[in-house]
Write a protein that holds these residues in place. Structure first.
Motif, mmCIF file in Angstrom:
data_model
loop_
_atom_site.group_PDB
_atom_site.id
_atom_site.type_symbol
_atom_site.label_atom_id
_atom_site.label_comp_id
_atom_site.label_asym_id
_atom_site.label_seq_id
_atom_site.Cartn_x
_atom_site.Cartn_y
_atom_site.Cartn_z
ATOM 1 N N VAL A 555 24.162 50.004 37.227
ATOM 2 C CA VAL A 555 24.644 49.477 35.953
ATOM 3 C C VAL A 555 23.908 50.168 34.812
ATOM 4 C CG1 VAL A 555 24.971 47.406 34.558
ATOM 5 C CG2 VAL A 555 24.947 47.216 37.049
ATOM 6 N N VAL A 556 24.663 50.628 33.794
ATOM 7 C CA VAL A 556 24.050 51.151 32.575
ATOM 8 C C VAL A 556 24.288 50.124 31.490
ATOM 9 C CG1 VAL A 556 24.108 52.979 30.854
ATOM 10 C CG2 VAL A 556 24.406 53.531 33.280
ATOM 11 N N LEU A 557 23.198 49.571 30.930
ATOM 12 C CA LEU A 557 23.367 48.439 30.020
ATOM 13 C C LEU A 557 23.762 48.851 28.617
ATOM 14 C CD1 LEU A 557 20.717 45.691 30.660
ATOM 15 C CD2 LEU A 557 23.036 45.953 31.532
ATOM 16 N N ASP A 558 23.194 49.920 28.114
ATOM 17 C CA ASP A 558 23.420 50.219 26.707
ATOM 18 C C ASP A 558 23.649 51.706 26.538
ATOM 19 O OD1 ASP A 558 23.543 50.365 24.037
ATOM 20 O OD2 ASP A 558 21.446 49.849 23.654
ATOM 21 N N ALA A 559 24.912 52.097 26.539
ATOM 22 C CA ALA A 559 25.231 53.517 26.457
ATOM 23 C C ALA A 559 25.692 53.896 25.059
ATOM 24 C CB ALA A 559 26.313 53.857 27.473
ATOM 25 N N ASP A 560 25.821 52.934 24.166
ATOM 26 C CA ASP A 560 26.521 53.203 22.909
ATOM 27 C C ASP A 560 25.729 54.020 21.895
ATOM 28 O OD1 ASP A 560 28.695 51.953 23.856
ATOM 29 O OD2 ASP A 560 28.289 50.027 22.889
ATOM 30 N N GLN A 561 24.399 53.908 21.945
ATOM 31 C CA GLN A 561 23.579 54.620 20.969
ATOM 32 C C GLN A 561 23.965 56.090 20.882
ATOM 33 O OE1 GLN A 561 19.562 53.934 22.118
ATOM 34 N NE2 GLN A 561 18.992 53.265 20.064
ATOM 35 N N ALA A 562 24.200 56.695 22.066
ATOM 36 C CA ALA A 562 24.483 58.123 22.122
ATOM 37 C C ALA A 562 25.799 58.477 21.438
ATOM 38 C CB ALA A 562 24.508 58.584 23.577
ATOM 39 N N LEU A 563 26.724 57.511 21.340
ATOM 40 C CA LEU A 563 28.029 57.825 20.742
ATOM 41 C C LEU A 563 27.893 58.170 19.266
ATOM 42 C CD1 LEU A 563 30.272 55.050 22.331
ATOM 43 C CD2 LEU A 563 30.010 57.420 23.064
ATOM 44 N N PHE A 564 26.859 57.651 18.626
ATOM 45 C CA PHE A 564 26.726 57.850 17.187
ATOM 46 C C PHE A 564 25.431 58.562 16.833
ATOM 47 C CE2 PHE A 564 29.175 54.107 18.205
ATOM 48 C CZ PHE A 564 30.398 54.478 17.669
ATOM 49 N N SER A 565 24.888 59.298 17.794
ATOM 50 C CA SER A 565 23.625 59.975 17.557
ATOM 51 C C SER A 565 23.825 61.193 16.669
ATOM 52 C CB SER A 565 23.038 60.408 18.897
ATOM 53 O OG SER A 565 22.071 61.403 18.696
ATOM 54 N N ALA A 566 22.773 61.550 15.932
ATOM 55 C CA ALA A 566 22.850 62.728 15.072
ATOM 56 C C ALA A 566 22.682 64.009 15.892
ATOM 57 C CB ALA A 566 21.760 62.660 14.007
ATOM 58 N N SER A 567 22.214 63.899 17.132
ATOM 59 C CA SER A 567 21.955 65.098 17.920
ATOM 60 C C SER A 567 23.244 65.655 18.498
ATOM 61 C CB SER A 567 20.988 64.766 19.056
ATOM 62 O OG SER A 567 21.024 65.798 20.014
ATOM 63 N N TYR A 568 23.421 66.970 18.391
ATOM 64 C CA TYR A 568 24.631 67.562 18.943
ATOM 65 C C TYR A 568 24.608 67.567 20.465
ATOM 66 C CZ TYR A 568 22.202 71.909 20.059
ATOM 67 O OH TYR A 568 21.364 72.834 20.617
ATOM 68 N N ARG A 569 23.473 67.274 21.047
ATOM 69 C CA ARG A 569 23.378 67.229 22.503
ATOM 70 C C ARG A 569 23.635 65.843 23.076
ATOM 71 N NH1 ARG A 569 20.884 71.672 24.941
ATOM 72 N NH2 ARG A 569 20.147 73.098 23.350
ATOM 73 N N ALA A 570 23.839 64.850 22.194
ATOM 74 C CA ALA A 570 23.895 63.463 22.672
ATOM 75 C C ALA A 570 24.990 63.254 23.709
ATOM 76 C CB ALA A 570 24.086 62.517 21.488
ATOM 77 N N SER A 571 26.171 63.847 23.501
ATOM 78 C CA SER A 571 27.275 63.624 24.447
ATOM 79 C C SER A 571 26.950 64.222 25.810
ATOM 80 C CB SER A 571 28.571 64.257 23.932
ATOM 81 O OG SER A 571 28.858 63.796 22.654
ATOM 82 N N GLU A 572 26.386 65.420 25.788
ATOM 83 C CA GLU A 572 26.003 66.060 27.057
ATOM 84 C C GLU A 572 25.004 65.186 27.810
ATOM 85 O OE1 GLU A 572 23.948 69.793 26.618
ATOM 86 O OE2 GLU A 572 23.669 70.050 28.773
#
Ligand code: ZN
Ligand code: ZN
Length: 731
Positions: A555-572
């Motif tokens: 289970v991954v509890l909190d994946a949402d932070q990465a959706l709005f991250s300023a880092s261009y690598r966040a999605s990867e």
């Protein structure tokens, strides 16, 4: 041949220049040896680079060296060449790079420790009938019998296995001349011949393709889904190299959870490996380095810096989980161990083997180049494929200990069916937000632009950036309101909440706070390996590299932070983490499931994660990077400055930009900044950055070549300092 009189040295200081000293009469001036040198009004350690009869300076002004520390070079010719390449490519001072290549134990003035060992054999008074002679001394008899059975003799380590209190009986036997010791150079450990697991068809095919290429340079990317048996391929290729008389460096991102791997290597290779990671003392790491250097250990297993282990017959470098960002060193000398490994392999004309279930976009993009090869492992040898990611929409649900009702229900089901559950939450502590409802006061760090995290186990508020900590205030420091609340959830709270909810099973937390104690970690891993139902809670440490077949739900509890991250690598990174976490599930004889909680189930990335494979998602992300002109389609170089005041840091970067702007090809690259860094204040310093981006790396190089000599001499003025980061990860 005329004796050299002057030599040039690199010193372990962030200075780009090298220094000249006069040598003592008769000094052979071996490159790669350490010397004690006078420096200002103190001494420091330097490494001899090269020597000359004449100096370009006025000879009487050149200070003599204080003392030579080594009789033989500690940095061999190849490592010296590699260090020069790192210094040049990453724009780092050569002295710092050279000392990075040495184990910490040798970075100061310590002399090389002896690696000779005592080896005991039967002595001149040894009897033909020890049984009757030592009738009354069973502990001594035990040792004599062991020695009689081993004509090569035994070492202290062997005695320790026979009897942990071996000192006293051995001393008695020595007095009686029944045994004696001699000093011996340690020998290379023999390789056992264990029964090997059967290879899958895919594994066999890959080995057949790689094996003929092991004598030359090539970057071989083993792109295999989680649990597909990449490690077995590594181990076979390692054995191939050892049998050919070569040595192997085997890098892993993290050693805390890889006790399984260490056991497996022990079974396969006996004592023929050395191990090095940050959990060991300087002396232990030095011993590992030395055992490998002398060829007693065929394998060096370790984290990032083990890449710098020296060997005169290195034959292969393996980098497991090559996408992992712990391979990048983000402070001091900035470099990427994967990229340096590829360079090192190229220099030595040997292969490098990169493995991952979620390869980095860099490596995928490199596949089009010469000498890069890809091998796919698409099946697990076990019963079930990795589970697909299932989204749990939490936008409208109330969370209990961070979990939606649907998640808790599923956890309960898996525990009931006697499965183990892994829950990933990348936040340590109890709660990340502490605030007063009355006046809006929030607990912030005094040194950083960061919130303090509540750690209830030690009743403190702790900064995860600088370590600042303060007691939990009894009342709001601003308005005196007694009720201070906390929000959000960290692993500590999750552990507690799940413990109350599922009291019948153990809840095991693994994060940095817990594994400070290796004993605690060991116990938890043993419980997991036992296979009984339990819940494993943890941060990114639990996402990688381990294989517990009883885990059936991830289970991954909190994946949402990465959706709005300023880092261009966040999605990867998000895609890699989710596929890695999901991949821990269903490796045994029961089918796995994987849940991801999100408030944004309709987000295109979330939809892609649900429906597509990692390979398809990575291909899409690469296209996106190309259209925005981001790495790996452009190269990035970041200058960073920090100072007591933001103004000073910005001014220093402006000076650097002015030097860059004077370069011939400056107009062909884009320069962004100087700007305050995302987290402007950290550990009491203000930080700013200046980023260079260019599609053509040669343009970037040319600008830097023109400007660096002037930049290298820029002192901060006041208390500002700067650093440079080539192939910067985050912009
Ligand atoms: Zn208040
Ligand atoms: Zn802080």
């Amino acid at each position: 041949m005329p004796q050299p009189r002057f030599a040039r040295f690199a010193i372990a200081l962030p200075l780009y220049r090298v220094f000249e000293y006069a040598l003592a009469e008769g000094d052979k001036a071996l490159p790669g040896t350490r010397y004690r040198l006078p420096f200002g009004n103190r001494s420091c350690t330097g490494i001899l680079l090269d020597s000359d009869r004449a100096s370009e300076f006025e000879p009487s002004k050149i200070k003599p060296v204080e003392q030579r520390l080594d009789d033989e070079a500690v940095i061999d010719a190849h490592m010296l060449e590699l260090a020069r390449w790192i210094a040049e490519y990453y724009l780092q001072p050569l002295g710092e790079v050279l000392f990075l290549c040495l184990p910490g134990y040798l970075r100061g003035a310590r002399t090389q420790a002896s690696t000779r060992v005592k080896r005991w054999k039967l002595g001149p008074a040894a009897s033909d009938d020890p049984e009757s002679l030592l009738r009354r001394s069973p502990r001594q008899l035990e040792i004599v019998q062991a020695l009689a059975a081993e004509p090569r003799g035994l070492t202290a380590l062997d005695f320790k296995v026979i009897n942990p209190d071996w000192h006293a009986p051995v001393a008695r036997l020595e007095q009686k001349n029944l045994i004696r010791f001699e000093w011996s150079e340690p020998e290379s450990a023999p390789l056992p011949s264990p029964i090997l697991p059967e290879l899958s068809h895919e594994q066999r095919q890959i080995l057949e393709r790689i094996e003929p290429q092991l004598e030359t340079f090539g970057a071989h990317l083993l792109d295999g889904i989680t649990g597909s048996g990449k490690t077995e391929v590594y181990l076979r290729l390692i054995r191939n190299r050892l049998d050919a008389g070569r040595q192997v460096i085997y890098l892993v991102p993290e050693i805390g959870l890889t006790s399984q791997l260490i056991e497996r290597i022990g079974e396969r290779f006996g004592e023929a490996y050395a191990i090095s990671h940050s959990g060991l003392s300087d002396l232990q790491r030095y011993r590992a380095w030395e055992r490998f250097r002398r060829g007693e250990a065929g394998i060096m297993l370790g984290t990032r810096s083990s890449l710098f282990a020296q060997s005169s017959r290195l034959g292969l470098i393996v980098i497991d989980e090559e996408h992992d960002h712990s391979y990048r060193q983000e402070d001091g000398v900035r470099y990427h161990a994967r990229d340096v490994a590829i360079k090192r392999a190229q220099m030595l004309n040997i292969p490098v083997l990169l493995g991952s279930a979620t390869p980095s976009l860099e490596s995928l993009n490199n596949l089009g180049r010469d000498h890069y090869h890809r091998y796919r492992l698409d099946a697990r040898p076990t019963a079930f494929a990795p589970p697909p990611l299932e989204l749990v929409d939490i936008s409208k649900s109330r969370l209990d200990s961070g979990c939606a009702a649907a998640t808790l229900e599923r956890i309960g089901q898996h525990l009931e069916r006697r499965g183990q559950v892994l829950i990933y939450l990348n936040r340590r502590g109890y709660a990340p937000i502490v605030l007063c409802h009355e006046c809006g006061w929030q607990a912030h760090c005094f040194n950083c632009d960061a919130r303090l995290t509540l750690h209830q186990s030690v009743s403190s508020l702790i900064c995860h950036h600088c370590g600042f900590n303060r007691g939990l205030p009894e009342a709001c420091p601003e308005c005196g309101q007694v009720e201070i609340r906390h929000y959000g959830i960290g692993t500590e709270q999750l552990e507690q909440g799940l413990g109350q909810r599922f009291p019948e099973v153990p809840v095991l937390r693994i994060d940095r706070d817990v594994i400070a104690s290796r004993e605690a970690l060991k116990q938890r891993l043993q419980t997991l390996a036992g296979g009984e139902p339990c819940i494993l809670v943890g941060t990114q440490m639990i996402a990688k590299g381990h294989d517990y077949p009883a885990i059936s739900l991830a289970v991954v509890l909190d994946a949402d932070q990465a959706l709005f991250s300023a880092s261009y690598r966040a999605s990867e990174r998000l895609a890699q983490t989710l596929f890695q976490v999901a991949g821990r599930s269903g490796r045994g004889d029961r089918e796995g499931e994987a849940l991801v909680q999100t408030r944004f189930p309709q987000h295109p990335l979330m939809q892609a994660l649900r429906r597509k494979t990692y390979r398809d998602i990575a291909a899409g992300l690469l296209q996106e990077r190309q259209s925005y002109g981001f790495p790996p389609f452009a190269r990035a170089v970041m200058f960073r400055a920090d100072a007591v005041e933001l103004e000073q840091a910005m001014r220093l970067l402006e000076k650097i930009r002015d030097e860059l702007a004077a370069a011939r090809e400056y107009s062909r690259l884009s320069c962004i900044g100087p700007l305050p860094a995302l987290m402007t204040r950290r550990i009491g310093r203000y930080r700013a950055q200046l980023c260079l981006l260019a599609v053509d790396f040669r343009v970037l190089r040319s600008v830097l070549n023109d400007a660096m000599p002037a930049i290298e001499t820029l002192a901060g003025g006041g208390r500002a300092s700067w650093s440079v980061d080539v192939d910067a990860y985050d912009l």
